[in-house]
Design a protein around this motif. Structure first.
Motif, PDB file in Angstrom:
ATOM      1  N   THR A 262     -33.460  -7.951  19.918  1.00  0.00           N
ATOM      2  CA  THR A 262     -32.703  -6.750  19.572  1.00  0.00           C
ATOM      3  C   THR A 262     -31.567  -6.531  20.565  1.00  0.00           C
ATOM      4  O   THR A 262     -30.430  -6.238  20.170  1.00  0.00           O
ATOM      5  N   ASP A 263     -31.850  -6.679  21.852  1.00  0.00           N
ATOM      6  CA  ASP A 263     -30.819  -6.512  22.883  1.00  0.00           C
ATOM      7  C   ASP A 263     -29.689  -7.525  22.722  1.00  0.00           C
ATOM      8  O   ASP A 263     -28.521  -7.209  22.957  1.00  0.00           O
ATOM      9  N   PHE A 264     -30.028  -8.748  22.341  1.00  0.00           N
ATOM     10  CA  PHE A 264     -29.022  -9.810  22.228  1.00  0.00           C
ATOM     11  C   PHE A 264     -28.060  -9.588  21.060  1.00  0.00           C
ATOM     12  O   PHE A 264     -26.932 -10.098  21.087  1.00  0.00           O
ATOM     13  N   GLN A 265     -28.455  -8.831  20.059  1.00  0.00           N
ATOM     14  CA  GLN A 265     -27.596  -8.643  18.890  1.00  0.00           C
ATOM     15  C   GLN A 265     -26.246  -8.038  19.253  1.00  0.00           C
ATOM     16  O   GLN A 265     -25.221  -8.411  18.686  1.00  0.00           O
ATOM     17  N   SER A 266     -26.221  -7.125  20.212  1.00  0.00           N
ATOM     18  CA  SER A 266     -24.940  -6.522  20.609  1.00  0.00           C
ATOM     19  C   SER A 266     -24.034  -7.553  21.277  1.00  0.00           C
ATOM     20  O   SER A 266     -22.818  -7.555  21.050  1.00  0.00           O
TER      21      SER A 266
END
Length: 99
Positions: free
Chosen positions: A29-33
Motif C-alpha cells: 500500500t505504501d509503495f503505490q504512492s
C-alpha cells in the motif's frame, strides 16, 4: 523536499529500480504512492522510460516494481536544476496523483 524532487534526485544519482519493501499489505500500500509518482513523472516527460510491473498474487493488482530506463530526460534534468519555487506543483494535484 517534495516527493517528485526526491525521486528525481535518486534517479539522477543512479537509482533505477523501485520496489515495495516486502509483499506485506502495508508495504505494498505504501509503495503505490511512489509508483504513481514515477508514472506521473514519466507522463510529464521528466523520465525517459519506465517498465511497470503489477503483482498478480492478490486481486489488488498493486504496482510492485518500477524500473527506470534511460534515467532523467532533458526536461527532468532542467526540472532538478530549476529553483524549487519554479517547480511548485499544486498540492491538490499531487494528492490526486497519489490517490
Amino acid at each position: 523536499m517534495d516527493a517528485i524532487l526526491q525521486i528525481l534526485t535518486e534517479i539522477k544519482e543512479g537509482r533505477s529500480s523501485f520496489r515495495s519493501d516486502s509483499n506485506s499489505e502495508e508495504d505494498m500500500t505504501d509503495f503505490q504512492s511512489v509508483a504513481k509518482l514515477l508514472i506521473y513523472a514519466e507522463q510529464e516527460g521528466l523520465l525517459n522510460s519506465l517498465k511497470v510491473h503489477k503483482e498478480s498474487m492478490t486481486a489488488n493488482s498493486w504496482y510492485d516494481l518500477i524500473i527506470v530506463q534511460g534515467g532523467l530526460s532533458y526536461k527532468g534534468e532542467k526540472y532538478l536544476a530549476s529553483p524549487p519555487e519554479a517547480n511548485k506543483v499544486n498540492s491538490n494535484s499531487i494528492e490526486d496523483i497519489i490517490e
